[in-house]
Design a protein around this motif. Structure first.
Motif, short mmCIF file in Angstrom:
data_model
loop_
_atom_site.label_atom_id
_atom_site.label_comp_id
_atom_site.label_asym_id
_atom_site.label_seq_id
_atom_site.Cartn_x
_atom_site.Cartn_y
_atom_site.Cartn_z
N GLY A 104 17.46 -17.19 -31.12
CA GLY A 104 17.71 -17.38 -32.54
C GLY A 104 16.74 -16.71 -33.49
O GLY A 104 16.80 -16.95 -34.69
N SER A 105 15.85 -15.87 -32.96
CA SER A 105 14.89 -15.16 -33.80
C SER A 105 14.94 -13.66 -33.53
O SER A 105 15.07 -13.25 -32.37
N ALA A 106 14.81 -12.89 -34.58
CA ALA A 106 14.63 -11.44 -34.42
C ALA A 106 13.18 -11.24 -33.99
O ALA A 106 12.26 -11.74 -34.64
N ILE A 107 12.98 -10.51 -32.89
CA ILE A 107 11.61 -10.33 -32.39
C ILE A 107 11.12 -8.89 -32.56
O ILE A 107 9.92 -8.63 -32.43
N ARG A 108 12.06 -7.96 -32.83
CA ARG A 108 11.67 -6.57 -33.03
C ARG A 108 12.80 -5.82 -33.70
O ARG A 108 13.97 -6.07 -33.44
N VAL A 109 12.45 -4.89 -34.58
CA VAL A 109 13.43 -4.01 -35.20
C VAL A 109 13.70 -2.85 -34.24
O VAL A 109 12.77 -2.32 -33.62
N LEU A 110 14.99 -2.48 -34.08
CA LEU A 110 15.39 -1.40 -33.19
C LEU A 110 16.06 -0.29 -33.99
O LEU A 110 16.65 -0.54 -35.03
N ASP A 111 15.99 0.94 -33.46
CA ASP A 111 16.85 1.98 -34.04
C ASP A 111 18.20 1.87 -33.32
O ASP A 111 18.35 1.20 -32.29
N ALA A 112 19.23 2.52 -33.89
CA ALA A 112 20.59 2.40 -33.36
C ALA A 112 20.69 2.86 -31.91
O ALA A 112 21.40 2.27 -31.10
N GLU A 113 19.95 3.91 -31.55
CA GLU A 113 20.01 4.44 -30.19
C GLU A 113 19.44 3.45 -29.18
O GLU A 113 20.01 3.24 -28.11
N GLU A 114 18.32 2.84 -29.50
CA GLU A 114 17.72 1.86 -28.59
C GLU A 114 18.61 0.62 -28.47
O GLU A 114 18.77 0.07 -27.38
N ALA A 115 19.20 0.19 -29.58
CA ALA A 115 20.11 -0.96 -29.55
C ALA A 115 21.30 -0.67 -28.63
O ALA A 115 21.69 -1.52 -27.83
N ARG A 116 21.85 0.54 -28.71
CA ARG A 116 22.98 0.92 -27.86
C ARG A 116 22.55 0.96 -26.39
O ARG A 116 23.27 0.49 -25.51
N ALA A 117 21.37 1.49 -26.10
CA ALA A 117 20.89 1.58 -24.71
C ALA A 117 20.71 0.18 -24.11
O ALA A 117 21.07 -0.06 -22.95
N ILE A 118 20.17 -0.74 -24.88
CA ILE A 118 20.00 -2.11 -24.39
C ILE A 118 21.35 -2.77 -24.17
O ILE A 118 21.59 -3.42 -23.15
N ASP A 119 22.26 -2.57 -25.13
CA ASP A 119 23.61 -3.14 -25.00
C ASP A 119 24.32 -2.57 -23.77
O ASP A 119 24.98 -3.31 -23.02
N ASP A 120 24.18 -1.26 -23.54
CA ASP A 120 24.77 -0.65 -22.35
C ASP A 120 24.17 -1.24 -21.07
O ASP A 120 24.89 -1.50 -20.10
N ALA A 121 22.86 -1.44 -21.06
CA ALA A 121 22.21 -2.00 -19.87
C ALA A 121 22.71 -3.41 -19.58
O ALA A 121 22.97 -3.76 -18.42
N LEU A 122 22.88 -4.22 -20.63
CA LEU A 122 23.41 -5.57 -20.43
C LEU A 122 24.84 -5.51 -19.89
O LEU A 122 25.20 -6.27 -18.98
N ALA A 123 25.65 -4.61 -20.43
CA ALA A 123 27.02 -4.44 -19.92
C ALA A 123 26.99 -3.94 -18.48
O ALA A 123 27.81 -4.35 -17.65
N GLY A 124 26.04 -3.07 -18.15
CA GLY A 124 25.90 -2.56 -16.79
C GLY A 124 25.58 -3.66 -15.79
O GLY A 124 26.07 -3.64 -14.65
N LEU A 125 24.76 -4.61 -16.19
CA LEU A 125 24.44 -5.74 -15.31
C LEU A 125 25.69 -6.56 -15.01
O LEU A 125 25.90 -6.98 -13.87
N VAL A 126 26.51 -6.78 -16.03
CA VAL A 126 27.76 -7.52 -15.82
C VAL A 126 28.66 -6.75 -14.86
O VAL A 126 29.21 -7.33 -13.91
N GLU A 127 28.81 -5.45 -15.09
CA GLU A 127 29.66 -4.63 -14.23
C GLU A 127 29.16 -4.65 -12.78
O GLU A 127 29.95 -4.80 -11.85
N ALA A 128 27.86 -4.48 -12.59
CA ALA A 128 27.29 -4.50 -11.23
C ALA A 128 27.51 -5.85 -10.57
O ALA A 128 27.87 -5.93 -9.39
N ASN A 129 27.30 -6.92 -11.31
CA ASN A 129 27.46 -8.27 -10.78
C ASN A 129 28.91 -8.53 -10.35
O ASN A 129 29.15 -9.28 -9.40
N GLU A 130 29.85 -7.89 -11.03
CA GLU A 130 31.26 -8.09 -10.71
C GLU A 130 31.80 -7.02 -9.76
O GLU A 130 33.00 -6.93 -9.54
N GLY A 131 30.90 -6.19 -9.22
CA GLY A 131 31.28 -5.22 -8.21
C GLY A 131 31.97 -3.97 -8.74
O GLY A 131 32.60 -3.25 -7.97
#
Length: 98
Positions: free
Chosen positions: A47-74
């Motif tokens: 519930g707290s913002a802990i760091r400001v990101l640029d758009a590219e870093e935000a996208r990379a983190i979002d992709d990594a989180l999506a990648g974890l879901v994809e890997a977990n689901e095979g």
């Protein structure tokens, strides 16, 4: 394990922002990062913002989180880690012996 979630500010006052991620809106405290403009990307945790990101870093983190879901689901996930697939792993400077 703690996971930060990237979100984009859609409206804010000095202390609180309405932040969006995948269409969902959440109220996020800005006390740790200070006032931010609409459109700013922030890394959030509990519930707290802990760091400001640029758009590219935000996208990379979002992709990594999506990648974890994809890997977990095979399913194929390599494309979501494109910044890592094409290079050799490197230790951070403080762990290198050279």
């Amino acid at each position: 394990m703690c996971i930060g979630i990237p979100m984009r500010i859609v409206a804010a006052n000095e202390f609180v922002a309405q932040c969006e991620r995948h269409g969902a809106i959440s109220l996020i405290s800005l006390l740790l990062v200070g006032p931010q403009l609409s459109g700013t990307h922030v890394l959030t945790h509990l519930g707290s913002a802990i760091r400001v990101l640029d758009a590219e870093e935000a996208r990379a983190i979002d992709d990594a989180l999506a990648g974890l879901v994809e890997a977990n689901e095979g399913r194929s996930f390599e494309a979501l880690f494109s910044d890592l697939v094409s290079r050799e792993p490197e230790l951070p400077p403080h762990l290198r012996t050279e």
